[in-house]
Design a protein around this motif. Structure first.
Motif, mmCIF file in Angstrom:
data_model
loop_
_atom_site.group_PDB
_atom_site.id
_atom_site.type_symbol
_atom_site.label_atom_id
_atom_site.label_comp_id
_atom_site.label_asym_id
_atom_site.label_seq_id
_atom_site.Cartn_x
_atom_site.Cartn_y
_atom_site.Cartn_z
ATOM 1 N N LEU A 1 0.944 -1.050 -0.119
ATOM 2 C CA LEU A 1 0.282 -0.170 0.112
ATOM 3 C C LEU A 1 0.781 1.207 -0.107
ATOM 4 C CD1 LEU A 1 -2.620 -1.006 2.800
ATOM 5 C CD2 LEU A 1 -2.942 -1.386 0.256
ATOM 6 N N CYS A 2 0.472 2.280 -0.616
ATOM 7 C CA CYS A 2 1.360 3.487 -0.770
ATOM 8 C C CYS A 2 0.664 4.727 -0.482
ATOM 9 C CB CYS A 2 2.072 3.421 -2.054
ATOM 10 S SG CYS A 2 3.230 4.729 -2.280
ATOM 11 N N ARG A 3 1.035 5.755 0.046
ATOM 12 C CA ARG A 3 0.337 6.957 0.137
ATOM 13 C C ARG A 3 0.320 7.808 -1.212
ATOM 14 N NH1 ARG A 3 4.085 11.549 2.970
ATOM 15 N NH2 ARG A 3 5.074 11.736 0.911
ATOM 16 N N ASP A 4 1.157 7.383 -1.857
ATOM 17 C CA ASP A 4 1.370 8.296 -3.274
ATOM 18 C C ASP A 4 0.907 7.549 -4.562
ATOM 19 O OD1 ASP A 4 2.697 10.268 -1.881
ATOM 20 O OD2 ASP A 4 4.561 10.050 -2.622
ATOM 21 N N THR A 5 0.831 8.168 -5.716
ATOM 22 C CA THR A 5 0.334 7.383 -6.785
ATOM 23 C C THR A 5 1.547 8.047 -7.991
ATOM 24 O OG1 THR A 5 -1.889 7.425 -6.167
ATOM 25 C CG2 THR A 5 -1.614 6.986 -8.376
ATOM 26 N N CYS A 6 2.014 7.167 -8.441
ATOM 27 C CA CYS A 6 3.074 7.356 -9.667
ATOM 28 C C CYS A 6 2.202 6.973 -10.921
ATOM 29 C CB CYS A 6 4.315 6.941 -9.472
ATOM 30 S SG CYS A 6 5.216 7.276 -8.210
ATOM 31 N N SER A 7 2.285 7.463 -11.982
ATOM 32 C CA SER A 7 1.349 7.264 -13.208
ATOM 33 C C SER A 7 1.925 5.825 -13.670
ATOM 34 C CB SER A 7 1.175 8.326 -14.084
ATOM 35 O OG SER A 7 0.817 9.503 -13.631
ATOM 36 N N TYR A 8 3.216 5.279 -13.528
ATOM 37 C CA TYR A 8 3.657 4.307 -14.061
ATOM 38 C C TYR A 8 3.535 3.060 -13.111
ATOM 39 C CZ TYR A 8 7.611 6.516 -11.571
ATOM 40 O OH TYR A 8 8.320 7.064 -10.682
ATOM 41 N N CYS A 9 3.224 3.086 -11.956
ATOM 42 C CA CYS A 9 3.531 2.086 -10.981
ATOM 43 C C CYS A 9 2.347 0.940 -10.922
ATOM 44 C CB CYS A 9 3.557 2.678 -9.628
ATOM 45 S SG CYS A 9 3.734 1.656 -8.349
ATOM 46 N N THR A 10 2.956 -0.212 -10.986
ATOM 47 C CA THR A 10 1.861 -1.235 -10.827
ATOM 48 C C THR A 10 2.282 -2.087 -9.686
ATOM 49 O OG1 THR A 10 0.848 -3.033 -12.213
ATOM 50 C CG2 THR A 10 3.027 -3.136 -12.272
ATOM 51 N N TYR A 11 3.071 -1.590 -8.811
ATOM 52 C CA TYR A 11 3.624 -2.307 -7.792
ATOM 53 C C TYR A 11 2.605 -1.853 -6.516
ATOM 54 C CZ TYR A 11 6.168 -2.765 -3.073
ATOM 55 O OH TYR A 11 6.283 -3.141 -1.895
ATOM 56 N N LYS A 12 2.267 -0.716 -6.398
ATOM 57 C CA LYS A 12 1.258 -0.201 -5.397
ATOM 58 C C LYS A 12 -0.289 -1.000 -5.647
ATOM 59 C CE LYS A 12 -1.711 3.675 -4.899
ATOM 60 N NZ LYS A 12 -1.616 4.978 -4.033
ATOM 61 N N SER A 13 -0.425 -1.390 -4.123
ATOM 62 C CA SER A 13 -2.013 -2.170 -4.451
ATOM 63 C C SER A 13 -2.967 -1.217 -3.663
ATOM 64 C CB SER A 13 -1.636 -3.533 -3.539
ATOM 65 O OG SER A 13 -2.887 -4.090 -3.585
ATOM 66 N N THR B 1 8.668 -1.502 0.313
ATOM 67 C CA THR B 1 7.325 -1.168 0.900
ATOM 68 C C THR B 1 6.796 0.234 -0.026
ATOM 69 O OG1 THR B 1 7.943 0.904 2.247
ATOM 70 C CG2 THR B 1 7.909 -1.387 3.512
ATOM 71 N N GLY B 2 5.915 0.534 -0.084
ATOM 72 C CA GLY B 2 5.144 1.816 -0.425
ATOM 73 C C GLY B 2 5.557 2.989 0.453
ATOM 74 N N GLU B 3 5.177 3.993 0.043
ATOM 75 C CA GLU B 3 5.514 5.352 0.711
ATOM 76 C C GLU B 3 4.640 5.661 1.806
ATOM 77 O OE1 GLU B 3 8.101 7.498 -0.050
ATOM 78 O OE2 GLU B 3 7.665 8.890 1.474
ATOM 79 N N PRO C 1 3.976 13.335 -4.196
ATOM 80 C CA PRO C 1 4.784 14.179 -3.498
ATOM 81 C C PRO C 1 6.047 13.588 -3.120
ATOM 82 C CG PRO C 1 2.767 14.107 -2.476
ATOM 83 C CD PRO C 1 2.476 13.073 -3.442
ATOM 84 N N SER C 2 6.297 12.489 -2.604
ATOM 85 C CA SER C 2 7.522 11.924 -2.256
ATOM 86 C C SER C 2 8.561 11.937 -3.383
ATOM 87 C CB SER C 2 7.376 10.487 -1.800
ATOM 88 O OG SER C 2 7.220 9.553 -2.509
ATOM 89 N N LYS C 3 8.092 12.237 -4.710
ATOM 90 C CA LYS C 3 8.822 12.054 -5.868
ATOM 91 C C LYS C 3 9.550 13.378 -6.119
ATOM 92 C CE LYS C 3 9.020 7.714 -6.709
ATOM 93 N NZ LYS C 3 8.493 6.632 -7.472
ATOM 94 N N ASN C 4 8.965 14.295 -5.187
ATOM 95 C CA ASN C 4 9.660 15.785 -5.461
ATOM 96 C C ASN C 4 11.148 15.701 -5.260
ATOM 97 O OD1 ASN C 4 10.974 18.227 -4.257
ATOM 98 N ND2 ASN C 4 9.161 19.107 -4.684
HETATM 99 S S1 SF4 Z 1 6.556 4.142 -7.306
HETATM 100 FE FE1 SF4 Z 1 6.527 3.951 -5.124
HETATM 101 S S2 SF4 Z 1 6.020 5.979 -4.505
HETATM 102 FE FE2 SF4 Z 1 5.227 5.617 -6.697
HETATM 103 S S3 SF4 Z 1 3.119 4.784 -6.440
HETATM 104 FE FE3 SF4 Z 1 4.569 3.089 -6.691
HETATM 105 S S4 SF4 Z 1 5.061 2.635 -4.586
HETATM 106 FE FE4 SF4 Z 1 4.358 4.366 -4.404
#
Ligand code: SF4
Length: 380
Positions: free
Chosen positions: A59-71, A105-107, A190-193
């Motif tokens: 689980l992750c507090r952020d959302t990157c437009s390419y990420c499939t890891y986050k659930s 882990t996610g952020e 925001p963590s990718k700033n």
């Molecule tokens: S790339 Fe990392 S920070 Fe971005 S949505 Fe996925 S898990 Fe979260």
């Protein structure tokens, strides 16, 4: 210019962009120079880290437009490992002669999800970082060496993790603020700033923690933004000497993401950039993940790389699940045919052993050789 670089001149950003543009027409001279520098500083050994991937919580507090890891909670791919899961996986990893426990882990998932808070509470912790400290202790006790990649950790959190982790990881991705603007991949992350990420890498430098960082190539950046990003990493390393490797990862579109229609970068563009990184950072450990270039990874040896990163004989690449790692035996054979020797390293590179505390160093020395690589008998 390339001859002057081989003679020791550091290229300016302007030079680097010029070299990049010339190489887009014909990269052969750039490849010759990058190979020359790799051989000068790294010899003919190419390394990898035999790892177990602990998908601690995705689980992750952020959302990157390419990420499939986050659930999202309830999705089949959701992962929340219990202490029992961790111990079991450590034991399996040990049986397969793995040396690295990669914790991902996610952020800060607990900032967004009640499910994450409940999972942490169940295991006796109030934050993911606290759990990571405990998970790392369990891995170390079981004979693996932890390397944590958990987003933007605070300086105190990194200081705690330093007791058990031989290195930490944080991808810069790219140093351009433009990629965080509206409709860009990091708009909702925001963590990718870049400023925040650079601060974490600098904090790690002050703590003398060997850091893995890197760039994601092909997410809408311009070549000059890529060059700027490498120089950002170089600046940190010049100041703190703590960047142990630079990963260059080629973007791959995932069907369940906003960027599913965006093509991955052309191989020639990616390779040119990999070779250019060697020119800008001649002594750096430079890695490309072989699973993301499955048909052509060995040809990247001609661009000056000297590492394939973590490869697991037992767990998947949860960040790129559709790209299985090649078999270690196949990589070994491909390296041999290209004139290189494949060697297993720890999740900390040999030259960074002095950064690691004496307890961790003594444990590594039990299975290392005189060059601080993993003893060949251990992995064979
Ligand atoms: S790339 Fe990392 S920070 Fe971005 S949505 Fe996925 S898990 Fe979260």
């Amino acid at each position: 210019m390339l001859n002057r670089i081989i003679d020791g001149k550091m290229p300016s950003k302007y030079d680097a962009i010029q070299i990049f543009q010339d190489a887009e027409k014909d990269p052969s001279e750039l490849y010759i120079a990058s190979q020359f520098l790799r051989t000068r500083y790294k010899g003919s050994v190419v390394t990898y880290s035999r790892k177990v991937f602990f998908n601690l919580i995705n689980l992750c507090r952020d959302t990157c437009s390419y990420c499939t890891y986050k659930s999202e909670p309830g999705q089949a791919k959701m992962s929340m490992l219990s202490k029992k899961d961790i111990v079991e996986l450590v034991n399996i990893g040990k049986k397969h002669n793995c040396t690295e426990a990669l914790f991902v882990t996610g952020e800060r998932p607990e900032q967004k999800y009640e499910e994450a808070r409940a999972w942490l509470k169940e295991n006796g912790f109030s934050s993911t970082a606290e759990y990571l400290v405990n998970a790392s202790e369990m891995a170390l006790e079981g004979g693996l060496f932890p390397h944590t990649n958990a987003g933007n950790l605070t300086k105190n959190e990194m200081d705690e993790l330093k007791k058990t982790n031989v290195s930490l990881g944080l991808m810069l991705e790219n140093a351009s603020n433009r990629l965080s603007e509206k409709d860009m991949p990091h708009q909702f992350a925001p963590s990718k700033n870049p400023k925040a990420r650079i601060k974490v890498l600098q904090n790690a430098g002050e703590l003398k923690i060997p850091m893995t960082t890197g760039l994601l190539v092909g997410i809408g950046e311009s070549p000059s933004e890529l060059v700027d990003s490498i120089y950002s990493i170089k600046e940190i390393h010049d100041q703190y000497q703590n960047i142990q490797e630079v990963i260059l990862q080629n973007f791959q579109p995932k069907h369940d993401t906003l960027m599913r229609e965006m093509p991955s970068p052309q191989e020639k563009y990616f390779k040119t950039f990999v070779a250019l990184t060697r020119i800008i950072l001649p002594k750096m450990n430079i890695q490309i993940p072989p699973n993301l270039s499955p048909r052509s990874y060995s040809s990247f040896l001609s661009t000056g790389i000297n590492d394939w990163g973590g490869i697991s004989p037992i767990t998947s690449d949860y960040v790129n699940p559709e790209f299985p790692w090649p078999k270690i035996e196949d990589i070994k054979k491909d390296c041999y045919e290209a004139g290189f020797q494949l060697r297993a390293r720890f999740p900390v590179y040999p030259e960074f052993f002095p950064f690691v505390n004496s307890d961790l160093r003594s444990k590594m020395l039990e299975i290392s050789d005189s060059e601080n690589l993993v003893n060949m008998e251990y992995t064979n």
